[in-house]
Design an enzyme around this catalytic site. Structure first.
Site, mmCIF file in Angstrom:
data_model
loop_
_atom_site.group_PDB
_atom_site.id
_atom_site.type_symbol
_atom_site.label_atom_id
_atom_site.label_comp_id
_atom_site.label_asym_id
_atom_site.label_seq_id
_atom_site.Cartn_x
_atom_site.Cartn_y
_atom_site.Cartn_z
ATOM 1 N N ASP A 197 0.878 -1.158 0.000
ATOM 2 C CA ASP A 197 0.000 0.000 0.000
ATOM 3 C C ASP A 197 0.927 1.223 0.000
ATOM 4 O O ASP A 197 2.103 1.117 0.377
ATOM 5 C CB ASP A 197 -0.874 -0.036 1.263
ATOM 6 C CG ASP A 197 -1.664 1.234 1.459
ATOM 7 O OD1 ASP A 197 -2.308 1.673 0.494
ATOM 8 O OD2 ASP A 197 -1.590 1.804 2.562
ATOM 9 N N ASP A 199 -0.125 5.049 0.852
ATOM 10 C CA ASP A 199 -0.384 6.055 1.885
ATOM 11 C C ASP A 199 -0.340 5.436 3.287
ATOM 12 O O ASP A 199 -0.990 4.422 3.547
ATOM 13 C CB ASP A 199 -1.751 6.693 1.646
ATOM 14 C CG ASP A 199 -1.799 7.436 0.326
ATOM 15 O OD1 ASP A 199 -1.942 8.662 0.338
ATOM 16 O OD2 ASP A 199 -1.667 6.784 -0.731
ATOM 17 N N ARG A 242 -14.511 12.096 -0.665
ATOM 18 C CA ARG A 242 -13.320 12.937 -0.513
ATOM 19 C C ARG A 242 -12.932 13.601 -1.834
ATOM 20 O O ARG A 242 -12.548 14.775 -1.867
ATOM 21 C CB ARG A 242 -12.164 12.097 0.034
ATOM 22 C CG ARG A 242 -12.344 11.706 1.493
ATOM 23 C CD ARG A 242 -11.241 10.791 1.991
ATOM 24 N NE ARG A 242 -11.349 9.458 1.406
ATOM 25 C CZ ARG A 242 -10.427 8.502 1.526
ATOM 26 N NH1 ARG A 242 -9.324 8.752 2.195
ATOM 27 N NH2 ARG A 242 -10.608 7.321 0.968
#
Length: 409
Positions: A197, A199, A242
């Protein structure tokens, strides 16, 4: 009649001891059934399982060994082994073995006592204990900033590994260390692909939160991010929410954010080491290709799969191009990459921190929750919360002295 004898030798280590003692055995043409030697702070422990000769020459052999040990200032002990006990020992050689790894800034007697207590309660015997990390300085500052890793090799019938994992997780929460248990099989020693991953894993931030700060909506977006990482909101839905808030953000702001991305402790060392040994490296991210491609060039990543931002007239549209990379897509991509590389998913390492990483962590041979939310730590196979990403090298059984010799080349 010949008999099986265990010979235990202890004392101060120095060159030539093993040659001298096995030389005595060689003079009598003694078969060696097993041998093990370890040295702790210049203190030798040597064990030899041998077939002693007929009773007549038996006495001469032991006398010569005693004399040699005395000359070398070593203690020696002989223990006859019952034939039935020996046969049972041989029969156990095919049973599963497990590796328990302790990771932390420091490892103390309290840590080892708690972990070994759990090992005993679960019916395992400790066959070997070794230190993977380098020798520690006695200076307090060095101990706090360094890394410590100890590896235990276990033998015994497999009972309830998930239950033991839960016990280790509780120890980790109580004592600020990480404890991992793995089956010691061929796959553990033949990983070939690592999927990260991005972030809060490869980098110490959530890029979408950084974009939101620039747009002046940091708190709103961060709250949605946290909720999604805890598994409270479906990732795809949270992502759309978002992104919609970021509509109108100028494309020119992205370059500075990319250049300032904080790389996670140990990431560069981990990736360079794994690439040296032929691993392929992938980023499977719910973040954005713009930033993942920046890391690809900086860290030497082979594959990047992430969301592609959509721009119109130099500004974000609040949408992405193509399908959203969510948890299920990450798992699908991991399987796809394994097939392309011609390997099993058992040979894949997956690393992530959020609920949307759980699908890929669950199918990888080594799935690691890295500085993850409680829900993820509980459900993942393994967890690292005390050290940087290069602690994964310890889970692969690599030692600091080996890694240092590699770095010195």
């Amino acid at each position: 009649m010949s008999e099986v004898v265990l010979i235990n030798i202890t004392g101060r280590d120095r060159p030539g001891l093993t040659a001298r003692l096995t030389g005595v055995l060689a003079d009598y043409d003694i078969p060696v059934l097993d041998i093990d030697q370890s040295v702790t702070h210049n203190s030798l422990a040597l064990g030899l399982l041998v077939v002693a000769p007929e009773e007549g020459s038996n006495c001469s052999l032991f006398k010569d060994l005693l004399f040699s040990a005395h000359e070398l200032d070593l203690d020696i002990r002989f223990t006859p082994i019952n034939r039935q006990d020996y046969d049972q020992w041989v029969a156990r050689q095919g049973q599963a073995r497990h590796i328990v790894t302790l990771l932390g800034r420091q490892i103390t007697a309290r840590h080892i006592a708690r972990v070994t207590e759990v090992v005993g309660e679960n019916g395992f015997n400790i066959e070997d204990i070794s230190r993977l990390s380098g020798r520690l300085s006695l200076h307090q500052s060095d101990q706090q900033s360094g890394a410590a890793a100890v590896q235990l090799t276990l033998t015994g019938e497999v009972q309830d590994i998930p239950a033991m994992h839960a016990q280790f997780l509780q120890i980790a929460q109580d004592m600020a260390i990480d404890v991992a248990v793995q089956e010691d099989n061929l796959y553990r020693r033949s990983r070939r692909l690592v999927c990260f991953d991005m972030d809060s894993t490869l980098i110490q931030t959530e890029v979408i939160d950084e974009l939101a700060k620039v747009a002046g909506i940091g708190d709103q977006v961060a709250a949605i991010t946290e909720s999604a990482m805890r598994g409270e909101i479906d990732f795809s839905e949270s992502f759309r929410q978002r992104m919609a808030l970021l509509e109108g953000l100028e494309e020119s702001t992205l370059q500075q954010i990319a250049e300032d991305l904080p790389i996670t402790e140990g990431a560069e060392r981990l990736i360079s080491t794994l690439r040296h040994f032929g691993y392929k490296v992938a980023i499977l991210s719910g973040g954005f290709t713009y930033f993942a491609n920046y890391l690809k060039e900086k860290l030497g990543v082979d594959y990047v799969y992430a969301n592609q931002l959509d721009f119109e007239n130099g500004r974000l549209t609040g949408k992405v191009k193509g399908d959203i990379i969510d948890g299920q897509m990450k798992a699908k991509l991991l399987q796809q990459l394994a097939e392309e590389e011609g390997i099993s998913t058992e040979q894949v390492i997956a690393v992530g921190d959020g609920a949307n990483d759980l699908p890929m962590l669950s199918i990888a041979g080594l799935g690691i929750a890295f500085h993850a939310k409680p829900l993820v730590r509980e459900q993942a196979q393994h967890s690292i919360a005390t050290l940087g990403l290069d602690a994964i090298l310890y889970l692969l059984g690599m030692r600091d002295r080996e890694l240092q010799s590699l770095a010195d080349r």
